[in-house]
Design an enzyme around this catalytic site. Structure first.
Site, PDB file in Angstrom:
ATOM      1  N   THR A 170       1.170  16.405  33.363  1.00 52.27           N
ATOM      2  CA  THR A 170       1.511  16.569  34.767  1.00 52.27           C
ATOM      3  C   THR A 170       2.148  17.943  34.825  1.00 52.27           C
ATOM      4  OG1 THR A 170       1.926  14.225  35.151  1.00 52.27           O
ATOM      5  CG2 THR A 170       3.075  15.745  36.579  1.00 52.27           C
ATOM      6  N   ARG A 198      -5.732   3.989  40.510  1.00 50.97           N
ATOM      7  CA  ARG A 198      -4.327   3.975  40.069  1.00 50.97           C
ATOM      8  C   ARG A 198      -3.590   5.236  40.534  1.00 50.97           C
ATOM      9  NH1 ARG A 198      -1.222   7.624  36.501  1.00 50.97           N
ATOM     10  NH2 ARG A 198       0.514   6.398  35.704  1.00 50.97           N
ATOM     11  N   VAL A 199      -2.393   5.052  41.038  1.00 50.76           N
ATOM     12  CA  VAL A 199      -1.547   6.173  41.442  1.00 50.76           C
ATOM     13  C   VAL A 199      -0.263   6.126  40.626  1.00 50.76           C
ATOM     14  CG1 VAL A 199      -0.196   7.141  43.353  1.00 50.76           C
ATOM     15  CG2 VAL A 199      -2.505   6.283  43.777  1.00 50.76           C
ATOM     16  N   GLY A 200       0.118   7.254  40.052  1.00 51.40           N
ATOM     17  CA  GLY A 200       1.349   7.350  39.269  1.00 51.40           C
ATOM     18  C   GLY A 200       2.519   7.840  40.111  1.00 51.40           C
ATOM     19  N   ASP A 201       3.528   8.403  39.452  1.00 45.87           N
ATOM     20  CA  ASP A 201       4.749   8.791  40.159  1.00 45.87           C
ATOM     21  C   ASP A 201       4.671  10.154  40.844  1.00 45.87           C
ATOM     22  OD1 ASP A 201       4.670   9.911  37.502  1.00 45.87           O
ATOM     23  OD2 ASP A 201       6.728  10.600  37.836  1.00 45.87           O
ATOM     24  N   GLY A 224       3.938   7.283  34.407  1.00 44.69           N
ATOM     25  CA  GLY A 224       4.246   7.226  35.833  1.00 44.69           C
ATOM     26  C   GLY A 224       4.835   5.922  36.329  1.00 44.69           C
TER      27      GLY A 224
END
Lengths: 300, 300
Positions: A170, A198-201, A224
């Site tokens: 990231t 999927r979505v991380g932080d 995440g």
């Protein structure tokens, strides 16, 4: 008033360090010169993250990894400490610089977060730059994806999940400008072979990115899900607010909290309202660096 | 050990109050009896939010409003205070109970947040219930959407944006069970005529939903962007943690913070680790109620 800038390029075991060092140095040098000449923290974090997105060495923008369908799905967010204004995008495809799209969401819409095709549609309307799949599809990424497909594993960036420590790719930047204003931005290409949108932080305000002139600016990199569950960005901010901690004390305390509560792996960079900086990580390394009027320092 | 349950059904100027009152009472009564018989807070908030989703009177699940393309796009999240585990979905279509899909993400995936088609694909794999568009498409919603299309306005739930106060429809529940464990869940159908895959605070951990056994459980309803920028859920939690506030003190202080920093409109419900409850709102009203071993109270 002085200025401060920090950037990161991912946490975990790092190979080919010299590539990251060179790139990190270049971005810090450019961002530093802009802050020196009076550019706002918000503009500088956007610029630095866009530069990191353009460099194929990182898992963000051009270097983004491929999902299970062989596509690129990117997430990014940006936040201003002046008024807590923020913009965020998740699951966007073929956008050259997701952080610039996030900034457009912040400036040109009533909204904070746009996702998927809708976010791209908004970007087209506001003339954000798009690239063809060729631009993103490096040989390295293609080989990595084919390998991941064969063993049907979800990778976090470069390295097989069999390895004890995975690189958690990231990119991000935090800055405090000559007016004392804070800003933060984070961008990612997500997980190799990821499924299910999927979505991380990274695009979650208060998790992978946070900025508040009353406290500090934070950008995170790591696993995440753990950073969402612990709302890391806001957690750091509240250590500064309520415990009167400096950036470094708050960074260390937040990573200790991450480890204690969710056995979290990753790192954060922080600049506080008083111009102190801090960084901390529970991964073995984190590519990062900092710059101010004195010079540029690159760290892992 | 006693138990506590609170639910909300949206903030703003409320019409046809008796419909909401009846429904709120029914859900609280059901949730109360489950808590009394030893069901976990996590199961109870899922059950209560699913019941609210099934009632077409609220803007969530069945009663969800239509986006600019005449579709339903829903968001939901759930969080356990025991281990900060959480599940969240955004932009999902035709899922009967988005909160149940969020729970599946929490239990059956390594991830916290899934969006769009990917989230629905994951739901199919885990046999979540889907409904046809007929199920969601009430006469009221169709008329509202046609009206919104004509003036090309983004509505927040029922009422024209020309009106001074708009109804901000979202549903949510917070609970503390007989073991002292906390949980929270939130679900919404989003904005009438919304474009660009906009996501509000409901599926954002730390914003529209938050639970931590060390502090409290929170669910929010209101103008989502303002709740994201102020990370409301976590903000309430940190008032309990660092200022030693009760649920009511923290709720009032958080809404004051919302108004001070971003002129925010909406409300929150809170149950703290000691079994105190609190609710506060900057909108003219908020549909909500609470239940414990003593009985059930419905409020606006």
């Amino acid at each position: 008033m002085t200025f401060q800038l920090m950037i990161h390029g991912g946490a975990g075991a790092i190979h080919q360090k010299q590539d990251y060092f060179q790139s990190t140095f270049k971005v810090l040098t450019e961002g530093r010169s802009r802050l020196e000449s009076g550019m706002s923290a918000l503009d500088v974090v956007e610029l630095c993250v866009a530069m990191l997105e353009d460099d194929a060495v990182y898992n963000a923008g051009r270097g983004s990894v491929l999902n299970a369908k062989g596509q690129i799905e990117m997430d990014a967010a940006i936040m201003s400490g002046v008024d807590l204004n923020a913009g965020s995008v998740a699951g966007v495809q073929l956008v050259k610089n997701p952080v610039r799209l996030a900034r457009l969401v912040m400036e040109k819409s009533e909204h904070v977060m746009l996702i998927g095709e809708g976010a791209c549609e908004f970007g087209k309307l506001h003339k954000v730059e798009f690239e063809s799949m060729d631009y993103f599809m490096t040989e390295k990424r293609k080989a990595q994806w084919l390998d991941a497909q064969q063993c049907d594993k979800v990778y976090i960036d470069h390295i097989s999940v069999d390895e004890a420590e995975r690189k958690l790719g990231t990119v991000g930047a935090v800055a405090r400008d000559l007016h004392g204003n804070l800003a933060a931005a984070t961008s990612t290409g997500g997980l190799v072979n990821k499924k299910f949108g999927r979505v991380g932080d990274s695009p979650i305000i208060g998790a992978g990115v946070f900025a508040d002139n009353e406290t500090c600016a934070v950008s995170a990199t790591g696993y995440g899900e753990q950073f969402i569950r612990t709302t890391m960005g806001k957690t750091v901010s509240e250590f500064v607010r309520y415990k009167g901690m400096t950036a470094q004390e708050a960074a260390d305390e937040a990573i200790a909290y991450l480890v204690r509560t969710v056995q979290g792996v990753g790192g954060i960079i922080v600049v506080d309202k008083n111009g102190n900086w801090g960084s901390s990580f529970s991964s073995s390394e984190m590519i990062h660096g900092r710059a101010d009027s004195q010079g540029v320092v690159v760290l892992t």
